[in-house]
Scaffold this motif. Structure first.
Motif, PDB file in Angstrom:
ATOM      1  N   GLY A   1      -9.216 -43.919  75.245  1.00 34.54           N
ATOM      2  CA  GLY A   1      -9.522 -43.694  73.833  1.00 34.54           C
ATOM      3  C   GLY A   1     -10.468 -44.730  73.257  1.00 34.54           C
ATOM      4  O   GLY A   1     -10.660 -45.800  73.841  1.00 34.54           O
ATOM      5  N   ASN A   2     -11.042 -44.408  72.092  1.00 33.83           N
ATOM      6  CA  ASN A   2     -11.840 -45.410  71.366  1.00 33.83           C
ATOM      7  C   ASN A   2     -10.945 -46.543  70.894  1.00 33.83           C
ATOM      8  O   ASN A   2     -11.342 -47.696  70.892  1.00 33.83           O
ATOM      9  N   ARG A   3      -9.751 -46.161  70.472  1.00 29.79           N
ATOM     10  CA  ARG A   3      -8.768 -47.161  70.061  1.00 29.79           C
ATOM     11  C   ARG A   3      -7.468 -46.851  70.775  1.00 29.79           C
ATOM     12  O   ARG A   3      -7.025 -45.707  70.791  1.00 29.79           O
TER      13      ARG A   3
ATOM     14  N   ASP B   1     -19.190 -46.415  72.147  1.00 28.12           N
ATOM     15  CA  ASP B   1     -18.088 -47.276  71.718  1.00 28.12           C
ATOM     16  C   ASP B   1     -16.974 -47.287  72.768  1.00 28.12           C
ATOM     17  O   ASP B   1     -16.460 -48.331  73.153  1.00 28.12           O
ATOM     18  N   ARG B   2     -16.648 -46.116  73.285  1.00 27.91           N
ATOM     19  CA  ARG B   2     -15.581 -45.991  74.281  1.00 27.91           C
ATOM     20  C   ARG B   2     -16.020 -46.630  75.599  1.00 27.91           C
ATOM     21  O   ARG B   2     -15.252 -47.321  76.267  1.00 27.91           O
ATOM     22  N   TYR B   3     -17.263 -46.405  75.962  1.00 22.57           N
ATOM     23  CA  TYR B   3     -17.758 -46.979  77.210  1.00 22.57           C
ATOM     24  C   TYR B   3     -17.678 -48.507  77.166  1.00 22.57           C
ATOM     25  O   TYR B   3     -17.182 -49.145  78.092  1.00 22.57           O
TER      26      TYR B   3
ATOM     27  N   LYS C   1     -15.803 -50.370  75.357  1.00 26.96           N
ATOM     28  CA  LYS C   1     -14.414 -50.835  75.333  1.00 26.96           C
ATOM     29  C   LYS C   1     -13.872 -51.001  76.755  1.00 26.96           C
ATOM     30  O   LYS C   1     -13.274 -52.020  77.077  1.00 26.96           O
TER      31      LYS C   1
ATOM     32  N   ARG D   1     -19.153 -42.119  72.163  1.00 25.33           N
ATOM     33  CA  ARG D   1     -19.186 -42.279  73.622  1.00 25.33           C
ATOM     34  C   ARG D   1     -19.504 -43.732  73.994  1.00 25.33           C
ATOM     35  O   ARG D   1     -18.862 -44.326  74.850  1.00 25.33           O
TER      36      ARG D   1
END
Lengths: 321, 288
Positions: free
Chosen positions: A210-212, A304-306, A308, A302
């Motif tokens: 997840g993003n968060r 942001d998630r990558y 992370k 996408r």
């Protein structure tokens, strides 16, 4: 089954004493008000002593508490208009995974979660919350649908791990998990994950890109269960408590390691003591994070998630001869 | 433990006292499958495949590289990355030292660039003799960097995997390498990148359940054990004995999980053919 964990026993005993004194006072019509209020004071003090600074092993037992709320407990308390959907369209409807559509404060979202059973019969149907490949593929189908229709995805993580069975292997458990990891990575919608109980291994991560990633205060998350680690490391599964301490499995540890973004506090004594309050604080955290993520474009989500997941890992560099 | 067997550098693993007397160590090998005794030199020549039963011996990363890349030449990348003990896990630091000494490797994967049949590729080769090929931060990072390199340079990507699973001593950090490598692959494949995944014996757990299962083509060597959960755990769960061929490459092929089981001797030719077909950018051939 009693609901208190071993380390909570002093609290339970004191509570019993207070109740007995109250009853005795009422029966004999003796005024114990002062004594009772002193004992209540003592109870509060003891409570904060017991619950402050729980050890990793104690948190693990809290995460596995038989009364701990599950995905289906939280869903009606957090969302409205839940429509449960079923099946992977190919093989079966794995009940270790639940999901569907619902609204969060009026916003349509897709929900996917692991689902443990409420009793033995339910647990057998749900494989104790451990999905087969069809469960992961069911989850993936719901998430692909969300991605297509631009709905945010909210997942609840609560599993000891993917089901270790012969038929699960025959249907390619590895591929099912791996596919979820790579597809979740490139969905253009916000993905919010909440670890509500036990986050066990690849079976947890398959709903966890997840993003968060948020985690309840007394939830745990690890590559292998402390019991499994203990049996491999020390050839003794009963040393799970010891392994739990070494493995850095608590929300606090994971926040420090940059694996999760936020810890959602639990009511004193754990989520099972007050489901409604717990649901409220999960809802608040989901809504706040969702509003932030909703400002991002699909490409930004996408990316942001990558970022992370790209940064997770710790290693050194050697001098080359 | 069986793990100890694979930490030895020599392949002459001799099971009993009697055979120990009969076979000079290092010169001869006894096949663990069929028991045939053969000269180590002959075995090497045969790419470490038993001439009697076709059993594929496990290879370490450098042996694999030598027989896969043209002239055995690898331009190694990220060779300086080493595992630390990020969680202060009991016994990890000393175990790492021991694994390095035993295997001569810095961690469980070697990555780099080379050519196969004249086609340039980015390649990663895992080694079971380092920490049972387990994936910690270093393996995850090297795999990811290799994928990112292939993405940048628009090169085909090949991984030979072998792994017992997650590096338990790095707990959650090792689990997250599954997401990291899979996300990098999603990007690479989304841009048209070619990824060929070859499973070798054994590939289990976190490696099998992440990048290794995501090949555009998934191959395995004959007899390789590939799966998510280990046999013992499954037998304990279902309270039944599993068949001998459970989770073998042939079993998995039958269950639709692999494109092909490729004998070691044919591996390079198959890879070359595939690379050739994917490199083709011309017009339809004149058919007469």
């Amino acid at each position: 089954m009693s609901s208190e964990l071993p380390f909570e026993r002093p609290l339970a005993e004191l509570r019993k004493k207070i109740d007995e004194l109250k009853q005795f006072g009422a029966e004999k019509q003796i005024d114990f008000t002062d004594e009772i209020s002193r004992l209540e004071e003592r109870y509060k003090q003891l409570e904060s002593e017991v619950y402050e600074g729980l050890s990793a092993a104690q948190i693990m037992h809290m995460a596995r508490h038989h009364q701990r709320p599950t995905s289906l407990d939280y869903i009606p308390l957090i969302f409205t208009d839940f429509i449960e959907l079923h099946g992977d369209r190919v093989f079966a409807d794995d009940l270790a995974i639940v999901g569907g559509l619902a609204k969060l404060n009026g916003v349509p979202v897709t929900i996917v979660g692991h689902q443990r059973g409420k009793d033995t019969k339910d647990n057998i149907q749900r494989f104790f919350g451990s999905p087969h490949p069809e469960g992961f593929r069911k989850a993936l189908r719901f998430m692909q649908q969300a991605n297509k229709f631009g709905r945010p995805i909210i997942t609840f993580i609560d599993t000891k791990g993917a089901y270790p069975g012969d038929t699960a292997e025959e249907r390619n458990q590895s591929e099912a998990i791996a596919r979820n990891l790579s597809e979740m990575a490139i969905f253009g919608v916000p993905i919010l994950c909440v670890v509500i109980g036990e986050g066990g291994s690849g079976g947890a991560l398959a709903l966890g890109v997840g993003n968060r990633v948020l985690m309840l205060e007394n939830a745990i998350y690890s590559a292998i269960s402390p019991n499994g680690a203990a049996s491999i490391l020390w050839k003794d599964a009963s040393k799970a408590d010891q392994a739990a301490e070494a493995m850095k499995i608590t929300a606090k540890d994971l926040l420090e390691l940059g694996v999760i973004e936020e810890i959602i506090p639990e009511p004193q004594g754990g989520a099972h003591r007050d489901k409604a309050t717990q649901a409220e604080s999960i809802k608040e955290a989901l809504w706040r994070n969702l509003q932030e993520l909703s400002k991002l474009t699909p490409d930004e989500l996408r990316e942001d998630r990558y970022r992370k997941f790209r940064k997770v890992g710790r290693f050194g560099t050697a001098e080359l001869e | 433990m069986f793990k100890d067997l694979f930490q030895k550098k020599k392949y002459a693993v001799v099971p009993s006292e009697r055979t120990k007397r009969d076979i000079p160590e290092g010169l001869m090998n006894r096949c663990p499958k069929c028991g045939q005794i053969q000269l180590s030199k002959e075995l090497e020549k045969n790419l470490k495949v038993c001439s009697g039963c076709g059993h594929h011996y496990r290879l370490n990363a450098w042996e694999r590289i030598a027989m896969t890349l043209d002239e055995g030449r690898l331009f190694e990348i990220d060779e300086n990355l080493i595992s630390e003990d990020p969680l202060n896990f009991p016994g990890y630091a000393s175990k790492l030292e021991q694994q390095k000494a035993n295997s001569g490797l810095k961690d469980a994967i070697i990555t780099g660039e080379g050519e196969i049949g004249g086609f340039p590729v980015v390649i990663g080769v895992m080694s079971f003799d380092f920490f049972s090929g387990s994936m910690g931060s270093v393996v995850g990072e090297k795999v990811t960097r290799a994928i990112e390199r292939a993405t940048e340079k628009k090169l085909p990507l090949i991984f030979f995997s072998t792994s017992g699973g997650a590096r338990m001593q790095e707990s959650i950090l090792s689990l997250m390498q599954m997401a990291k490598t899979s996300a990098a692959l999603a990007k690479f494949q989304g841009q048209g990148g070619l990824f060929i995944s070859v499973f070798t014996d054994p590939t289990l757990g976190g490696v099998s359940a992440s990048f290794a299962s995501l090949g555009d083509y998934n191959f395995a060597e004959p007899g390789a054990i590939v799966g998510f959960a280990g046999r013992i755990v499954i037998e304990q769960t279902i309270r039944q004995k599993l068949p001998d061929n459970f989770q073998t490459a042939e079993f998995n092929l039958k269950h639709g999980q692999l494109d092909k089981v490729v004998p070691r001797k044919e591996m390079k030719a198959i890879l070359t053919k595939l690379l050739d077909m994917h490199a083709w950018k011309g017009e339809p051939a004149d058919v007469k």
